[in-house]
Design an enzyme around this catalytic site. Sequence first.
Site, PDB file in Angstrom:
ATOM      1  N   THR A  44       0.832  -1.202   0.000  1.00  0.00           N
ATOM      2  CA  THR A  44       0.000   0.000   0.000  1.00  0.00           C
ATOM      3  C   THR A  44       0.862   1.247   0.000  1.00  0.00           C
ATOM      4  O   THR A  44       0.446   2.296  -0.501  1.00  0.00           O
ATOM      5  CB  THR A  44      -0.923   0.007   1.240  1.00  0.00           C
ATOM      6  OG1 THR A  44      -1.620  -1.236   1.294  1.00  0.00           O
ATOM      7  CG2 THR A  44      -1.918   1.149   1.186  1.00  0.00           C
ATOM      8  N   TYR A 131       6.762 -11.634   4.406  1.00  0.00           N
ATOM      9  CA  TYR A 131       5.592 -11.168   3.664  1.00  0.00           C
ATOM     10  C   TYR A 131       5.270 -12.167   2.561  1.00  0.00           C
ATOM     11  O   TYR A 131       5.946 -12.223   1.540  1.00  0.00           O
ATOM     12  CB  TYR A 131       5.877  -9.785   3.085  1.00  0.00           C
ATOM     13  CG  TYR A 131       4.678  -9.069   2.504  1.00  0.00           C
ATOM     14  CD1 TYR A 131       3.404  -9.619   2.548  1.00  0.00           C
ATOM     15  CD2 TYR A 131       4.832  -7.830   1.904  1.00  0.00           C
ATOM     16  CE1 TYR A 131       2.316  -8.956   2.012  1.00  0.00           C
ATOM     17  CE2 TYR A 131       3.743  -7.145   1.364  1.00  0.00           C
ATOM     18  CZ  TYR A 131       2.489  -7.719   1.423  1.00  0.00           C
ATOM     19  OH  TYR A 131       1.410  -7.058   0.885  1.00  0.00           O
ATOM     20  N   LYS A 159       3.244 -12.860   7.530  1.00  0.00           N
ATOM     21  CA  LYS A 159       2.064 -12.163   6.997  1.00  0.00           C
ATOM     22  C   LYS A 159       1.507 -13.007   5.861  1.00  0.00           C
ATOM     23  O   LYS A 159       2.066 -13.055   4.776  1.00  0.00           O
ATOM     24  CB  LYS A 159       2.474 -10.771   6.504  1.00  0.00           C
ATOM     25  CG  LYS A 159       1.367  -9.888   5.970  1.00  0.00           C
ATOM     26  CD  LYS A 159       1.996  -8.539   5.551  1.00  0.00           C
ATOM     27  CE  LYS A 159       0.959  -7.492   5.184  1.00  0.00           C
ATOM     28  NZ  LYS A 159       0.342  -7.739   3.869  1.00  0.00           N
TER      29      LYS A 159
END
Length: 297
Positions: A44, A131, A159
Amino acid sequence: MFTGLSAFPLTPMDEHKIDEAGFVRLVTRLVEAGVDSIGALGSTGSYAYLSRAERAKVAQLAVQNAGKIPVMVSIAALRTRDVLEYAEDAQKAGVNGVLLAPMSYQQLKDEEVYDLYKTVTANLSVPLCVYDNPGTTNFHFSDALHGRIAQLPNVRSIKIPGVPASVTQARARVDQLRALIPSYVTIGVSGDSSAATGLNAGCEAWYSVIGGLFPRTALELSRAARGGDSAEAIRLSERLQPLWSLFAECGGSLRVVAAAAELQGLVNRACLPAPLKSASGVIREKLALVIKELELA
């Protein structure tokens, strides 16, 4: 820092510079809301579009304006050499943790990914979150690989992508991974539409896109799930279905969240790095109504 709501703000920018004032406004909203951690320079945050100097600056701004809230920043890059440089810059900025996705142009093999994390964790003095984002990296972690990487020094969280919609299947997914990783490594769900299910299924953290812009809305859901009120967490998520639908309609959350930040006057118009563009037309009109009707904050 790898539990609760980790809010991932945009990095607003134009083709010449980062909108530093806009970024600070976004971080300030997170501090005022009391999120559990801040994830700057995530997907993001458009980390892949920024130069080393720009990424270092964003890390500095995040730390300087986060108060007592821990800050994690992404250090992913195409080359291990560059990852190590970004890690050094992040640690100099005073971050509390780093986030690393296996970013690549050529599709990576398992051993290449393992060696990446082995090299990086050996050169860190702060904890790392793995991630797992196959939609962006086109790399699919196996649970076995997660298990190997989780044994490396400084790895403290994973994550994962969104979980199955069924709570039973989601819990099975989380339990399967939990059985292969140390107890001190947390599991965090991403994919906001499945956050309630993931938290109810045993994920300890929510790595959240909407948390970076609407922290109070995200905190209400997170605290319900973390407090054991699974039904309320699901209700709050279902209430946000119009927003989840816009994410799906726009091919992901980034363009929608960027448009929402623009609509609220928190950032300058056209806040994404070209050629990316924030949501426009009918989707933007729908978004304005959703923000108002759902009282997102």
